[in-house]
Design a protein around this motif. Structure first.
Motif, mmCIF file in Angstrom:
data_model
loop_
_atom_site.group_PDB
_atom_site.id
_atom_site.type_symbol
_atom_site.label_atom_id
_atom_site.label_comp_id
_atom_site.label_asym_id
_atom_site.label_seq_id
_atom_site.Cartn_x
_atom_site.Cartn_y
_atom_site.Cartn_z
ATOM 1 N N UNK A 1 4.177 1.855 5.762
ATOM 2 C CA UNK A 1 5.581 2.163 5.508
ATOM 3 C C UNK A 1 6.226 2.884 6.688
ATOM 4 N N UNK A 2 5.393 3.527 7.514
ATOM 5 C CA UNK A 2 5.851 4.247 8.696
ATOM 6 C C UNK A 2 4.624 4.504 9.561
ATOM 7 N N UNK A 3 4.790 5.076 10.750
ATOM 8 C CA UNK A 3 3.618 5.359 11.583
ATOM 9 C C UNK A 3 2.625 6.324 10.940
ATOM 10 N N UNK A 4 3.067 7.050 9.900
ATOM 11 C CA UNK A 4 2.193 8.075 9.332
ATOM 12 C C UNK A 4 1.979 7.957 7.826
ATOM 13 N N UNK A 5 2.604 6.966 7.161
ATOM 14 C CA UNK A 5 2.495 6.832 5.703
ATOM 15 C C UNK A 5 2.039 5.423 5.340
ATOM 16 N N UNK A 6 0.985 5.354 4.517
ATOM 17 C CA UNK A 6 0.428 4.089 4.044
ATOM 18 C C UNK A 6 0.555 4.060 2.525
ATOM 19 N N UNK A 7 1.102 2.965 1.986
ATOM 20 C CA UNK A 7 1.324 2.820 0.548
ATOM 21 C C UNK A 7 0.181 2.036 -0.080
ATOM 22 N N UNK A 8 -0.271 2.466 -1.258
ATOM 23 C CA UNK A 8 -1.353 1.770 -1.937
ATOM 24 C C UNK A 8 -1.269 2.045 -3.431
ATOM 25 N N UNK A 9 -2.321 1.683 -4.156
ATOM 26 C CA UNK A 9 -2.361 1.922 -5.601
ATOM 27 C C UNK A 9 -2.939 3.295 -5.903
ATOM 28 N N UNK A 10 -2.542 3.853 -7.045
ATOM 29 C CA UNK A 10 -3.043 5.151 -7.442
ATOM 30 C C UNK A 10 -4.541 5.148 -7.686
ATOM 31 N N UNK A 11 -5.057 4.044 -8.241
ATOM 32 C CA UNK A 11 -6.492 4.031 -8.523
ATOM 33 C C UNK A 11 -7.323 3.871 -7.253
ATOM 34 N N UNK A 12 -6.654 3.689 -6.113
ATOM 35 C CA UNK A 12 -7.349 3.675 -4.822
ATOM 36 C C UNK A 12 -7.363 5.052 -4.164
ATOM 37 N N UNK A 13 -6.586 5.986 -4.701
ATOM 38 C CA UNK A 13 -6.490 7.318 -4.096
ATOM 39 C C UNK A 13 -6.926 8.429 -5.041
ATOM 40 N N UNK A 14 -7.243 8.096 -6.300
ATOM 41 C CA UNK A 14 -7.534 9.125 -7.291
ATOM 42 C C UNK A 14 -8.779 9.924 -6.936
ATOM 43 N N UNK A 15 -8.863 11.134 -7.507
ATOM 44 C CA UNK A 15 -10.035 11.982 -7.319
ATOM 45 C C UNK A 15 -11.285 11.245 -7.790
ATOM 46 N N UNK A 16 -12.413 11.435 -7.084
ATOM 47 C CA UNK A 16 -12.678 12.481 -6.089
ATOM 48 C C UNK A 16 -12.389 12.088 -4.644
ATOM 49 N N UNK A 17 -11.625 11.041 -4.423
ATOM 50 C CA UNK A 17 -11.325 10.629 -3.050
ATOM 51 C C UNK A 17 -10.675 11.784 -2.292
ATOM 52 N N UNK A 18 -11.203 12.079 -1.126
ATOM 53 C CA UNK A 18 -10.672 13.161 -0.299
ATOM 54 C C UNK A 18 -10.268 12.678 1.080
ATOM 55 N N UNK A 19 -10.741 11.497 1.455
ATOM 56 C CA UNK A 19 -10.473 10.964 2.789
ATOM 57 C C UNK A 19 -10.418 9.452 2.697
#
Length: 211
Positions: A1-19
């Protein structure tokens, strides 16, 4: 979406994901060392999940972003754009939903049936048709169903979080969210990003719809 922001699904970023590590190669498998996955991507960063996301009903607020590390921006000639609020509702009022197409992009399974699975980390795209929108008990007002068949192609396991552009534009109507069956056949579910709660949350990351 920009040089510093990447859009994805919530279930791809949910805890315990930290990186999160991110690749943009057309063929991620090509040139990877041995049989090990290349754990360092072209960029990466910190994941954030929609504040109303619930893993027990993930499809209701299935949205996430990755804020890229400051020293690892991703410069591109063009980025995806957010849709205007409720713009997909206009599609529900059109005649002939099958004439409305999206461009779905992902790295997921290319073919699956009880006897055969074809999987490769190769970026593919398809042009599915709109099948359902704003249907109580089916899509609700938070998702849409797009076609998955041999004619239009579609999405499958591993495509989650990929963009679904409206037509052939760079405007993202939603992110790939769920499948309706184990064979990735019939329809695929896309989480809409044109609702106020989504746009308000994305605005906190400096993302806004095009004028």
């Amino acid at each position: 979406m920009s040089p510093t922001i990447f859009l994805t699904a919530g279930h791809c970023t949910e805890a315990p994901a930290a990186k999160v590590e991110i690749w943009f190669d057309a063929d991620v498998d090509a040139g990877r060392p041995g049989n090990g996955y290349p754990y360092t991507g072209q960029t990466g960063g910190t994941p954030y999940t929609h504040p109303q996301y619930n893993p027990n009903a993930f499809f209701l607020y299935d949205l996430g972003v990755v804020v890229l590390d400051p020293n690892r921006p991703m410069p591109m000639s063009q980025y995806g754009a957010l849709p205007k609020q409720d713009v997909l509702d206009d599609l529900a009022r059109r005649r002939g939903l099958k004439n409305t197409t999206f461009t779905a992009v992902g790295y997921g399974l290319q073919r699956i049936n009880p006897a055969f699975v074809e999987a490769a980390r190769v970026r593919m795209f398809s042009t599915p048709h709109l099948v359902q929108i704003n249907v109580p008990g089916q899509t609700g007002d938070f998702s849409i169903l797009l076609s998955n068949n041999a004619s239009t192609g579609g999405t499958c396991f591993g495509d989650s979080g990929g963009p679904n552009f409206i037509g052939d534009s760079n405007v993202i109507g939603g992110v790939t969210s769920f499948g309706k069956n184990g064979n990735c056949a019939g329809t695929g579910g896309v989480y809409r990003v044109d609702r106020k709660d989504d746009l308000d949350w994305l605005a906190t990351f400096g993302l806004f719809p095009q004028p």
